[in-house]
Design a protein around this motif. Structure first.
Motif, PDB file in Angstrom:
ATOM      1  N   LEU A   1      27.070  -2.788  -3.015  1.00  0.00           N
ATOM      2  CA  LEU A   1      25.652  -3.077  -2.845  1.00  0.00           C
ATOM      3  C   LEU A   1      25.647  -4.792  -3.405  1.00  0.00           C
ATOM      4  N   LEU A   2      25.325  -5.513  -2.605  1.00  0.00           N
ATOM      5  CA  LEU A   2      25.208  -6.909  -2.892  1.00  0.00           C
ATOM      6  C   LEU A   2      23.884  -7.675  -2.701  1.00  0.00           C
ATOM      7  N   ARG A   3      23.665  -8.638  -3.582  1.00  0.00           N
ATOM      8  CA  ARG A   3      22.216  -9.209  -3.398  1.00  0.00           C
ATOM      9  C   ARG A   3      22.654 -10.404  -2.572  1.00  0.00           C
ATOM     10  N   GLN A   4      21.663 -10.723  -1.542  1.00  0.00           N
ATOM     11  CA  GLN A   4      21.910 -11.361  -0.379  1.00  0.00           C
ATOM     12  C   GLN A   4      20.489 -11.875   0.010  1.00  0.00           C
ATOM     13  N   GLU A   5      19.906 -13.070  -0.781  1.00  0.00           N
ATOM     14  CA  GLU A   5      18.592 -13.191  -0.531  1.00  0.00           C
ATOM     15  C   GLU A   5      18.422 -13.980   0.853  1.00  0.00           C
ATOM     16  N   GLY A   6      19.390 -14.776   1.482  1.00  0.00           N
ATOM     17  CA  GLY A   6      19.172 -15.347   2.674  1.00  0.00           C
ATOM     18  C   GLY A   6      20.577 -15.235   3.417  1.00  0.00           C
TER      19      GLY A   6
ATOM     20  N   THR B   1      31.892  -0.450   7.515  1.00  0.00           N
ATOM     21  CA  THR B   1      30.498  -0.477   8.001  1.00  0.00           C
ATOM     22  C   THR B   1      29.694  -1.502   6.836  1.00  0.00           C
ATOM     23  N   ILE B   2      29.380  -2.608   7.504  1.00  0.00           N
ATOM     24  CA  ILE B   2      28.746  -3.767   6.757  1.00  0.00           C
ATOM     25  C   ILE B   2      27.137  -3.914   7.060  1.00  0.00           C
ATOM     26  N   MET B   3      26.207  -3.416   6.387  1.00  0.00           N
ATOM     27  CA  MET B   3      24.980  -3.452   6.792  1.00  0.00           C
ATOM     28  C   MET B   3      24.147  -4.877   6.456  1.00  0.00           C
ATOM     29  N   ASP B   4      23.779  -5.202   7.758  1.00  0.00           N
ATOM     30  CA  ASP B   4      22.680  -6.554   7.451  1.00  0.00           C
ATOM     31  C   ASP B   4      21.491  -5.853   6.869  1.00  0.00           C
ATOM     32  N   GLY B   5      21.264  -5.985   5.613  1.00  0.00           N
ATOM     33  CA  GLY B   5      19.813  -5.793   5.147  1.00  0.00           C
ATOM     34  C   GLY B   5      19.516  -7.066   4.367  1.00  0.00           C
ATOM     35  N   VAL B   6      19.709  -8.275   4.772  1.00  0.00           N
ATOM     36  CA  VAL B   6      19.576  -9.571   4.303  1.00  0.00           C
ATOM     37  C   VAL B   6      17.679  -9.606   4.629  1.00  0.00           C
ATOM     38  N   ILE B   7      17.432  -9.563   5.758  1.00  0.00           N
ATOM     39  CA  ILE B   7      15.972  -9.355   6.558  1.00  0.00           C
ATOM     40  C   ILE B   7      16.108  -8.373   7.356  1.00  0.00           C
ATOM     41  N   GLY B   8      15.652  -7.281   6.951  1.00  0.00           N
ATOM     42  CA  GLY B   8      15.590  -6.033   8.160  1.00  0.00           C
ATOM     43  C   GLY B   8      14.331  -6.002   8.881  1.00  0.00           C
ATOM     44  N   MET B   9      13.914  -4.603   8.909  1.00  0.00           N
ATOM     45  CA  MET B   9      12.760  -4.318   9.735  1.00  0.00           C
ATOM     46  C   MET B   9      12.299  -3.080   9.017  1.00  0.00           C
ATOM     47  N   ASP B  10      10.557  -3.066   9.074  1.00  0.00           N
ATOM     48  CA  ASP B  10       9.929  -1.750   8.686  1.00  0.00           C
ATOM     49  C   ASP B  10       8.899  -1.826   9.621  1.00  0.00           C
ATOM     50  N   GLY B  11       7.993  -0.592   9.423  1.00  0.00           N
ATOM     51  CA  GLY B  11       7.079  -0.479  10.603  1.00  0.00           C
ATOM     52  C   GLY B  11       7.464   0.311  11.825  1.00  0.00           C
ATOM     53  N   THR B  12       6.954  -0.127  13.051  1.00  0.00           N
ATOM     54  CA  THR B  12       7.329   0.620  14.389  1.00  0.00           C
ATOM     55  C   THR B  12       8.681  -0.039  14.691  1.00  0.00           C
ATOM     56  N   GLY B  13       9.875   0.257  14.021  1.00  0.00           N
ATOM     57  CA  GLY B  13      11.183  -0.233  14.310  1.00  0.00           C
ATOM     58  C   GLY B  13      11.549   0.749  15.499  1.00  0.00           C
ATOM     59  N   PRO B  14      12.821   0.357  16.333  1.00  0.00           N
ATOM     60  CA  PRO B  14      13.697  -0.599  15.948  1.00  0.00           C
ATOM     61  C   PRO B  14      13.429  -2.119  16.270  1.00  0.00           C
ATOM     62  N   THR B  15      12.341  -2.295  17.369  1.00  0.00           N
ATOM     63  CA  THR B  15      12.427  -3.569  17.789  1.00  0.00           C
ATOM     64  C   THR B  15      10.980  -4.254  17.609  1.00  0.00           C
ATOM     65  N   SER B  16       9.905  -3.353  17.414  1.00  0.00           N
ATOM     66  CA  SER B  16       8.675  -4.023  17.144  1.00  0.00           C
ATOM     67  C   SER B  16       7.784  -4.018  15.972  1.00  0.00           C
TER      68      SER B  16
ATOM     69  N   ASN C   1       7.925  -4.885  11.803  1.00  0.00           N
ATOM     70  CA  ASN C   1       7.835  -6.210  10.960  1.00  0.00           C
ATOM     71  C   ASN C   1       9.167  -6.603   9.975  1.00  0.00           C
ATOM     72  N   PRO C   2       9.564  -7.960   9.948  1.00  0.00           N
ATOM     73  CA  PRO C   2      10.621  -8.465   9.127  1.00  0.00           C
ATOM     74  C   PRO C   2      10.337  -8.020   7.532  1.00  0.00           C
ATOM     75  N   TYR C   3      11.395  -7.255   7.130  1.00  0.00           N
ATOM     76  CA  TYR C   3      11.107  -6.960   5.722  1.00  0.00           C
ATOM     77  C   TYR C   3      12.441  -7.434   4.782  1.00  0.00           C
ATOM     78  N   PRO C   4      12.231  -8.289   3.956  1.00  0.00           N
ATOM     79  CA  PRO C   4      13.342  -8.819   3.150  1.00  0.00           C
ATOM     80  C   PRO C   4      13.861  -8.025   2.198  1.00  0.00           C
ATOM     81  N   PHE C   5      14.809  -7.138   2.661  1.00  0.00           N
ATOM     82  CA  PHE C   5      15.643  -6.389   1.640  1.00  0.00           C
ATOM     83  C   PHE C   5      16.355  -6.994   0.494  1.00  0.00           C
ATOM     84  N   GLY C   6      16.821  -8.364   0.972  1.00  0.00           N
ATOM     85  CA  GLY C   6      17.892  -8.939   0.199  1.00  0.00           C
ATOM     86  C   GLY C   6      19.085  -8.322  -0.101  1.00  0.00           C
ATOM     87  N   LEU C   7      19.632  -7.624   0.894  1.00  0.00           N
ATOM     88  CA  LEU C   7      20.666  -6.882   0.659  1.00  0.00           C
ATOM     89  C   LEU C   7      22.015  -6.911   1.735  1.00  0.00           C
ATOM     90  N   LEU C   8      23.023  -7.040   1.238  1.00  0.00           N
ATOM     91  CA  LEU C   8      24.409  -6.841   1.911  1.00  0.00           C
ATOM     92  C   LEU C   8      25.054  -5.696   1.542  1.00  0.00           C
TER      93      LEU C   8
END
Length: 379
Positions: free
Chosen positions: A6-11, A200-215, A217-224
């Motif tokens: 788990l790596l911090r990745q803010e942007g 597997t490398i997860m793009d959790g830098v800015i992911g999504m919450d709410g009514t995903g997977p396409t609609s 809201n952006p959520y800044p998990f800040g994680l790779l």
């Protein structure tokens, strides 16, 4: 014991991402399985034609960085996926991944040529087919986006491999499993165990919450995040997203199969604290999940508990993708009006997933609202 990083990745700064992907390749000894001349399938998330800012697809910056690491090892990477309904070339262009492929001089391909997938002896799914390219690649690197999901609660590493099923055959599988989330989770688990991605490398830098997977809201998990065991990684990330594992269909089927990942004993390394819980992540509880006790006629109660898709006509552009993707033939569209046949609807929410303008929303069932009230779970 599985190892998770788990790596911090803010942007999406290029130099920072390059540093992170180098750490990942070193941590998992990538040269031991990515040999010079090897064909490497980069299985991205190209669910639909959205720009990177929508946070529905794997970010081009992550894909570029991983691709460059593969090229440095002398291998031959290919960016690939199979979108749900839109033409692949359009989706690849809108997502920015086609431009990355041109920049780096590598193919960006649609997963086609459906071929039987060899499954495990005890599999309940004997006729699963995936793209031939998946089976013929020497190495598979799984590059999912960290998101919520209307039907399956979350879409992470394991769920991303559903895109290995070609085109509209995905909708057919939704129809085959119907309202049973556990059955669909069983299919996802079977795909994962049979395809067995190397990394597997997860793009959790800015992911999504709410009514995903396409609609959502952006959520800044800040994680790779990275792992060779995507299932163990999914369970770790689910807890960090504030999800009760008992509510996660993938967890339930893994427990039923007594898989070792359910021991939650992975070795977690990196500079991101493993016990961190992201605040305020909105998870779409569109079904009853575990709000109801075990009752007879489970399918009947599931149908009453599940939220219904509803149309927002003022947003509709009359593209017809919702009707085209519906394997249950449960909706008709005409002149920017949708008519749903809820007796046929299997609550896969593919219509919502494929809508490019958020013109399909959900209406929570009365029973769901009542059970939330009785259980004190109303948000």
């Amino acid at each position: 014991m599985s190892r998770l990083l788990l790596l911090r990745q803010e942007g999406y700064d290029r130099h920072e991402l390059d540093s992170a992907t180098r750490k990942i390749f070193e941590a998992f000894d990538a040269p031991s399985f990515i040999r010079p001349g090897a064909s490497v399938l980069l299985k991205v998330n190209l669910v639909a034609g959205h720009p990177p800012e929508r946070r529905a697809t794997t970010d081009p910056a992550v894909v570029r960085s991983v691709t460059e690491r593969v090229l440095e090892l002398g291998a031959h990477p290919v960016i690939a996926d199979s979108p749900g309904i839109e033409p692949f070339r359009s989706v690849a262009e809108k997502s920015g991944l086609a431009a990355i492929a041109r920049e780096l001089g590598i193919p960006c391909l649609e997963l086609t040529d459906s071929t039987p997938l060899p499954t495990t002896p005890d599999s309940a799914f004997k006729k699963v087919e995936v793209s031939r390219l998946v089976l013929e690649s020497d190495v598979i690197i799984n590059l999912p986006k960290m998101k919520t999901h209307g039907q399956m609660l979350l879409t992470l590493g394991v769920k991303n491999l559903f895109g290995c099923i070609v085109g509209q055959r995905k909708a057919e599988w939704h129809y085959n499993v119907g309202l049973d989330c556990n059955a669909f989770a069983g299919l996802l688990l079977e795909l994962y165990l049979s395809i067995a991605p190397h990394l597997t490398i997860m793009d959790g830098v800015i992911g999504m919450d709410g009514t995903g997977p396409t609609s959502g809201n952006p959520y800044p998990f800040g994680l790779l995040a990275a792992a060779q065991d995507a299932l163990a990684l999914d369970f770790q990330l689910a807890r960090m997203m504030g999800v009760r594992l008992e509510d996660f269909p993938l967890w339930r089927v893994a427990v039923a199969r007594n898989l070792p990942q359910c021991e939650l004993s992975s070795q977690v390394t990196g500079d991101f604290p493993q016990d961190h819980v992201f605040p305020g992540v909105k998870v779409p509880l569109l079904r009853g999940l575990n709000l109801l006790p075990r009752l007879p006629f489970k399918a009947f109660w599931d149908s009453l508990m599940a939220s219904r898709p509803v149309h927002v006509p003022e947003l509709c552009i009359d593209c017809g993708r919702c009707e085209a993707v519906c394997a249950a033939k449960a909706l008709k569209h005409r002149n920017r009006r949708l008519t749903f046949d809820y007796t046929r609807c299997i609550r896969c929410y593919c219509c919502h997933e494929m809508c490019p303008v958020r013109a399909i929303e959900f209406r929570e069932s009365f029973l769901m609202r009542l059970m939330r009230l009785l259980r004190g779970t109303r948000s």
